[in-house]
Design a protein around this motif. Structure first.
Motif, PDB file in Angstrom:
ATOM      1  N   ARG A  17      46.945 -28.407  58.036  1.00 22.59           N
ATOM      2  CA  ARG A  17      48.072 -28.006  58.882  1.00 22.59           C
ATOM      3  C   ARG A  17      48.571 -29.168  59.734  1.00 22.59           C
ATOM      4  O   ARG A  17      49.774 -29.286  60.005  1.00 22.59           O
ATOM      5  CB  ARG A  17      47.666 -26.829  59.769  1.00 22.59           C
ATOM      6  N   TYR A  19      48.112 -32.598  58.958  1.00 19.81           N
ATOM      7  CA  TYR A  19      48.613 -33.701  58.142  1.00 19.81           C
ATOM      8  C   TYR A  19      49.915 -33.350  57.424  1.00 19.81           C
ATOM      9  O   TYR A  19      50.844 -34.163  57.362  1.00 19.81           O
ATOM     10  CB  TYR A  19      47.546 -34.107  57.114  1.00 19.81           C
ATOM     11  N   PHE A  20      49.989 -32.134  56.881  1.00 22.41           N
ATOM     12  CA  PHE A  20      51.179 -31.730  56.128  1.00 22.41           C
ATOM     13  C   PHE A  20      52.087 -30.780  56.916  1.00 22.41           C
ATOM     14  O   PHE A  20      53.091 -30.315  56.387  1.00 22.41           O
ATOM     15  CB  PHE A  20      50.771 -31.042  54.816  1.00 22.41           C
ATOM     16  N   ARG A  21      51.717 -30.491  58.168  1.00 29.56           N
ATOM     17  CA  ARG A  21      52.484 -29.533  58.984  1.00 29.56           C
ATOM     18  C   ARG A  21      52.733 -28.245  58.194  1.00 29.56           C
ATOM     19  O   ARG A  21      53.830 -27.709  58.162  1.00 29.56           O
ATOM     20  CB  ARG A  21      53.802 -30.157  59.436  1.00 29.56           C
ATOM     21  N   LEU A  22      51.669 -27.770  57.546  1.00 32.74           N
ATOM     22  CA  LEU A  22      51.750 -26.615  56.653  1.00 32.74           C
ATOM     23  C   LEU A  22      52.132 -25.346  57.409  1.00 32.74           C
ATOM     24  O   LEU A  22      51.514 -24.990  58.407  1.00 32.74           O
ATOM     25  CB  LEU A  22      50.410 -26.408  55.953  1.00 32.74           C
ATOM     26  N   THR A  23      53.173 -24.663  56.925  1.00 29.19           N
ATOM     27  CA  THR A  23      53.569 -23.369  57.464  1.00 29.19           C
ATOM     28  C   THR A  23      53.645 -22.371  56.316  1.00 29.19           C
ATOM     29  O   THR A  23      53.967 -22.730  55.187  1.00 29.19           O
ATOM     30  CB  THR A  23      54.929 -23.446  58.167  1.00 29.19           C
ATOM     31  N   GLY A 147      57.789 -29.329  49.623  1.00 30.28           N
ATOM     32  CA  GLY A 147      57.219 -30.467  50.342  1.00 30.28           C
ATOM     33  C   GLY A 147      56.134 -31.203  49.593  1.00 30.28           C
ATOM     34  O   GLY A 147      55.877 -32.381  49.868  1.00 30.28           O
ATOM     35  N   PRO A 161      52.306 -37.757  54.390  1.00 29.50           N
ATOM     36  CA  PRO A 161      52.345 -36.617  55.320  1.00 29.50           C
ATOM     37  C   PRO A 161      53.705 -35.936  55.395  1.00 29.50           C
ATOM     38  O   PRO A 161      54.330 -35.874  56.462  1.00 29.50           O
ATOM     39  CB  PRO A 161      51.961 -37.263  56.659  1.00 29.50           C
ATOM     40  N   ALA A 162      54.191 -35.410  54.285  1.00 29.68           N
ATOM     41  CA  ALA A 162      55.451 -34.663  54.279  1.00 29.68           C
ATOM     42  C   ALA A 162      55.194 -33.224  54.718  1.00 29.68           C
ATOM     43  O   ALA A 162      54.100 -32.691  54.541  1.00 29.68           O
ATOM     44  CB  ALA A 162      56.063 -34.683  52.877  1.00 29.68           C
ATOM     45  N   LYS A 163      56.217 -32.582  55.277  1.00 30.77           N
ATOM     46  CA  LYS A 163      56.083 -31.191  55.718  1.00 30.77           C
ATOM     47  C   LYS A 163      56.050 -30.264  54.512  1.00 30.77           C
ATOM     48  O   LYS A 163      56.891 -30.348  53.623  1.00 30.77           O
ATOM     49  CB  LYS A 163      57.245 -30.803  56.633  1.00 30.77           C
ATOM     50  N   HIS A 165      55.948 -26.231  53.187  1.00 32.46           N
ATOM     51  CA  HIS A 165      56.203 -24.834  53.566  1.00 32.46           C
ATOM     52  C   HIS A 165      55.958 -23.938  52.362  1.00 32.46           C
ATOM     53  O   HIS A 165      56.396 -24.233  51.248  1.00 32.46           O
ATOM     54  CB  HIS A 165      57.640 -24.661  54.057  1.00 32.46           C
TER      55      HIS A 165
END
Length: 212
Positions: A17, A19-23, A147, A161-163, A165
């Motif tokens: 969450r 590193y990749f800003r996982l949502t 992403g 580190p791309a977002k 989703h």
């Protein structure tokens, strides 16, 4: 979940969450129990692990047999629910394995495009997903992940580190698709494949444009 799967899941969740800003959107659409075909687009090697970390149920999936002979990786994917499929006899073995896993009540991850997308866009679906759903009588939960292509496209050495989703749609329940001899109706398979792809194409749209 097995203890090992649960440990790794909870250990990797915060790291992924961050590193990749996982949502994740639509978690409530995953049935809490019973067999499910989880259908996702596929454009990166990151897709299976990030999808596994996006849902609360343990996933199973099919993987090329040669991956299991790779040190560390083989043991890791095996513990995460991967099942080997040999080249040449892959179709028959994959079908039997998939039907067995569904009969046991598992969540089986399927990539209906058949292979990774070369450009990150959704490709034409093969008919295997729809056939399995009709044959086993289990729902399809459509999913779209964005992403991962930007984070780890083909040819990249390390993930960026791309977002990322993930969006899950409502379950799609199959109607009866068998003939009198208990085989699956091929016309129904084609129609069902098109219906599933239509839903997943809508999931791929930006949130403000999606009709779902």
């Amino acid at each position: 979940m097995t203890m090992w799967y649960r440990f790794v899941w909870f250990f990797l969740q915060p790291l992924v969450r961050l590193y990749f800003r996982l949502t994740v959107e639509g978690k409530e659409n995953m049935p809490k129990t019973g067999p499910v075909l989880l259908a996702s687009n596929h454009c990166s090697h990151l897709d299976p692990p990030l999808i596994a970390l996006s849902v609360f149920r343990r996933l199973t999936f099919l993987a090329k047999e040669e991956l299991f002979s790779v040190p560390v990786l083989g043991s890791l994917i095996l513990s995460f629910g991967a099942h080997p499929v040999a080249r040449g006899q892959g179709d028959v073995k994959a079908i039997r394995t998939a039907l067995r896993l569904l009969k046991e009540g598992d969540v089986l991850l399927i990539f209906p495009e058949g292979t990774r997308s070369e450009d990150g866009h959704l490709q034409i679906f093969e008919n295997g997903l729809a056939w399995l759903s009709l044959r086993a009588g289990v729902p399809v939960v459509p999913m779209h992940i964005t992403g991962t292509y930007e984070a780890y496209p083909k040819g990249a050495r390390f993930p960026r580190p791309a977002k990322v989703h993930v969006r899950l749609g409502a379950p799609i329940y199959p109607e009866t698709g068998r003939n009198e001899n208990n085989s699956v109706n091929s016309e129904r398979v084609r129609y069902y494949t098109h219906a599933i792809q239509t839903v997943m194409s809508a999931l791929a749209a930006p949130p403000e444009k999606s009709a779902l």
